[in-house]
Design a protein around this motif. Sequence first.
Motif, mmCIF file in Angstrom:
data_model
loop_
_atom_site.group_PDB
_atom_site.id
_atom_site.type_symbol
_atom_site.label_atom_id
_atom_site.label_comp_id
_atom_site.label_asym_id
_atom_site.label_seq_id
_atom_site.Cartn_x
_atom_site.Cartn_y
_atom_site.Cartn_z
ATOM 1 N N MET A 112 -15.565 -8.664 -0.055
ATOM 2 C CA MET A 112 -15.251 -8.979 1.329
ATOM 3 C C MET A 112 -15.215 -7.718 2.184
ATOM 4 S SD MET A 112 -14.741 -11.386 3.443
ATOM 5 C CE MET A 112 -13.865 -11.981 4.884
ATOM 6 N N THR A 113 -14.693 -6.635 1.635
ATOM 7 C CA THR A 113 -14.657 -5.373 2.381
ATOM 8 C C THR A 113 -16.058 -4.868 2.662
ATOM 9 O OG1 THR A 113 -12.509 -4.761 1.443
ATOM 10 C CG2 THR A 113 -13.877 -2.980 2.309
ATOM 11 N N ALA A 114 -16.929 -4.957 1.652
ATOM 12 C CA ALA A 114 -18.312 -4.513 1.840
ATOM 13 C C ALA A 114 -19.021 -5.360 2.893
ATOM 14 C CB ALA A 114 -19.065 -4.579 0.512
ATOM 15 N N ALA A 124 -26.179 -11.357 -0.391
ATOM 16 C CA ALA A 124 -25.665 -10.622 -1.546
ATOM 17 C C ALA A 124 -24.279 -11.129 -1.937
ATOM 18 C CB ALA A 124 -25.616 -9.129 -1.241
ATOM 19 N N ALA A 125 -23.414 -11.340 -0.945
ATOM 20 C CA ALA A 125 -22.079 -11.864 -1.233
ATOM 21 C C ALA A 125 -22.168 -13.239 -1.863
ATOM 22 C CB ALA A 125 -21.256 -11.914 0.055
ATOM 23 N N GLY A 148 -17.709 -3.598 -6.954
ATOM 24 C CA GLY A 148 -17.382 -3.167 -5.595
ATOM 25 C C GLY A 148 -17.968 -1.825 -5.191
ATOM 26 N N PRO A 149 -17.782 -0.760 -6.001
ATOM 27 C CA PRO A 149 -18.278 0.562 -5.588
ATOM 28 C C PRO A 149 -19.796 0.649 -5.487
ATOM 29 C CG PRO A 149 -16.594 0.745 -7.297
ATOM 30 C CD PRO A 149 -16.984 -0.698 -7.225
ATOM 31 N N ASP A 150 -20.526 -0.247 -6.153
ATOM 32 C CA ASP A 150 -21.987 -0.147 -6.194
ATOM 33 C C ASP A 150 -22.709 -1.191 -5.363
ATOM 34 O OD1 ASP A 150 -22.016 2.031 -8.041
ATOM 35 O OD2 ASP A 150 -21.568 0.618 -9.669
ATOM 36 N N LEU A 151 -21.968 -2.107 -4.760
ATOM 37 C CA LEU A 151 -22.623 -3.199 -4.052
ATOM 38 C C LEU A 151 -23.553 -2.712 -2.945
ATOM 39 C CD1 LEU A 151 -19.869 -5.954 -3.733
ATOM 40 C CD2 LEU A 151 -22.039 -6.115 -4.980
ATOM 41 N N HIS A 152 -23.155 -1.637 -2.264
ATOM 42 C CA HIS A 152 -23.977 -1.160 -1.154
ATOM 43 C C HIS A 152 -25.317 -0.603 -1.614
ATOM 44 C CE1 HIS A 152 -22.109 2.526 -2.614
ATOM 45 N NE2 HIS A 152 -23.041 3.202 -1.975
ATOM 46 N N ARG A 153 -25.448 -0.335 -2.933
ATOM 47 C CA ARG A 153 -26.699 0.202 -3.464
ATOM 48 C C ARG A 153 -27.667 -0.899 -3.916
ATOM 49 N NH1 ARG A 153 -25.055 5.489 -4.840
ATOM 50 N NH2 ARG A 153 -22.801 5.653 -5.194
ATOM 51 N N LEU A 154 -27.187 -2.134 -4.025
ATOM 52 C CA LEU A 154 -27.933 -3.188 -4.698
ATOM 53 C C LEU A 154 -28.564 -4.162 -3.712
ATOM 54 C CD1 LEU A 154 -25.300 -4.055 -7.474
ATOM 55 C CD2 LEU A 154 -27.081 -2.286 -7.508
ATOM 56 N N GLY A 160 -26.655 -10.230 -7.730
ATOM 57 C CA GLY A 160 -26.421 -11.467 -8.463
ATOM 58 C C GLY A 160 -26.593 -11.288 -9.956
ATOM 59 N N ARG A 161 -27.617 -10.556 -10.351
ATOM 60 C CA ARG A 161 -27.842 -10.325 -11.776
ATOM 61 C C ARG A 161 -26.718 -9.491 -12.388
ATOM 62 N NH1 ARG A 161 -34.289 -8.863 -11.210
ATOM 63 N NH2 ARG A 161 -35.054 -11.024 -11.101
ATOM 64 N N ALA A 162 -26.247 -8.505 -11.636
ATOM 65 C CA ALA A 162 -25.150 -7.684 -12.134
ATOM 66 C C ALA A 162 -23.879 -8.522 -12.309
ATOM 67 C CB ALA A 162 -24.893 -6.526 -11.176
ATOM 68 N N ALA A 163 -23.610 -9.388 -11.357
ATOM 69 C CA ALA A 163 -22.435 -10.262 -11.469
ATOM 70 C C ALA A 163 -22.569 -11.191 -12.662
ATOM 71 C CB ALA A 163 -22.265 -11.064 -10.179
ATOM 72 N N ALA A 164 -23.776 -11.723 -12.893
ATOM 73 C CA ALA A 164 -23.996 -12.606 -14.036
ATOM 74 C C ALA A 164 -23.788 -11.872 -15.348
ATOM 75 C CB ALA A 164 -25.404 -13.183 -13.974
ATOM 76 N N ARG A 165 -24.210 -10.615 -15.412
ATOM 77 C CA ARG A 165 -24.038 -9.834 -16.638
ATOM 78 C C ARG A 165 -22.562 -9.604 -16.958
ATOM 79 N NH1 ARG A 165 -22.016 -5.778 -18.385
ATOM 80 N NH2 ARG A 165 -22.784 -4.547 -20.148
ATOM 81 N N VAL A 166 -21.787 -9.191 -15.941
ATOM 82 C CA VAL A 166 -20.360 -8.949 -16.172
ATOM 83 C C VAL A 166 -19.644 -10.256 -16.498
ATOM 84 C CG1 VAL A 166 -18.241 -8.023 -15.170
ATOM 85 C CG2 VAL A 166 -20.437 -6.946 -14.639
ATOM 86 N N ALA A 167 -20.045 -11.342 -15.845
ATOM 87 C CA ALA A 167 -19.427 -12.644 -16.123
ATOM 88 C C ALA A 167 -19.646 -13.046 -17.575
ATOM 89 C CB ALA A 167 -19.988 -13.698 -15.182
ATOM 90 N N ALA A 168 -20.871 -12.836 -18.078
ATOM 91 C CA ALA A 168 -21.158 -13.173 -19.474
ATOM 92 C C ALA A 168 -20.366 -12.315 -20.436
ATOM 93 C CB ALA A 168 -22.648 -13.023 -19.738
#
Length: 457
Positions: A112-114, A124-125, A148-154, A160-168
């Motif tokens: 939300m901050t990003a 992206a959100a 959070g720290p890397d969202l601005h780079r993606l 979405g893929r990064a979130a799916a990886r961490v979720a798994a």
Amino acid sequence: MAEQVVQQRGGAATVHAVAAFRASLAAVDVEAMDDHERVALVAELERVKGAASAAQARATDALRRSREVLTPQDAARSVGSEVALARRESPTLGDRYVGLARALVHEMPCTMTALTDGTISERAALEVVRETATLSTQDRAEVDRRLGPDLHRLSWRTAGRAAARVAAELDAASVVRRMEAAVRSRRVSVRPAPDGMAYLTVLGPLREVVGAYAALTRRARSVVGGQDVDEATAGRGVGAVAADTALALLSGRAVGQVQPVEIQLVMTDRALLGTGDEGRSVHEPARVPGHGSVPAPVARSWVHGAGPASVWLRRLYTGPDGRDLVAMDSRRRTFLGGLRRVLVLRDDVCSTPFCDAPIVHVDHAHPARAGGATSVWNGNGRCARCNHVKEAPGWRVTVVRGSPHETETRTPTGHTYRGLAPPLLGWGSTTPATGGAAAAEESALERRIDWLFVSAA
């Protein structure tokens, strides 16, 4: 009470300030900038869009919480539809945005901050929220903290893929359950595509869909390579052969057989036969209800290709200006037969503004239980979702005028939205001007447009 009035004035002032900022963008003098400044402006406006999305999310979630206190039983569907109207999108997307707002405001502070800073886009959100939908609140917060720290780079896709990886990693079981639930939702859908085409989509398990695609491609390459004695390429490429093979197999047609499915075309007699009103063009496009316009030559080829034994012509009568169907009333309680058909032709898609979903229900704008007539004037074509929502507290649909048919939808918060039925031949079509002695001699059933049922006998 005084404090409440001040808050209301403050809210109205905020809305006016935002509207003034939006209007000020039209006055930006891009010609006075150099190229460096223009690129900087594009980047800053992109951040403004992200910040605006964050403000929208906060407002949407506050609306949801307020409505849940007042009408908890109707809050979810009603709020989703109301937000969809405000955002000028379909109710399904409105529901999705309400869920996005809830997750961002209450469970994902870094994302939300990003978004508030404008360093990521709403897309992206949305991808991050969607990929963490089955996680617990604690695990979703952990995904948010890690990314959070890397969202601005993606990019939105990579986020979405990064979130799916961490979720798994955090909860593999929930991801598996989500995949199992997705299998139960497998389906086939169709939607229009540009240039008289359409998409036939099969949503199914990954391995089965990939396997089917591989089989189609393998056969198509065999045909194109001249290794299939039963079918010639006829100048087609691998993609075209694969598409033809899939459609023939799904419809059960033999090679060269006419498609045995009824297709409804709305077109002028002038465009089809070259007869009738000489003031109209023979190139005036036809319309396939629910799917849009097709060029007149293409429509004629469809009709001619079906064969004379497979074509029925049914005349549709319109008012003097040629725009709308003449009213057709019924004494029945429900919209059936020809009356339903006329309403589906008139409205084309769901008559709720911005919905565009296929028509499923034809119902009364003014409810039958309150004395509403079963008529073309009072009838509305709607998707199932919108037809149910208009029965929720605070919703009202009113017919503003009969020709062209226009409705007004009033939401529980008092906002109103106008919906206008398209011209019979679709948006962008024209109707000839009528007037003088010639118009006086013409009856209310003055013009004719042919509705063609094209099917294999």
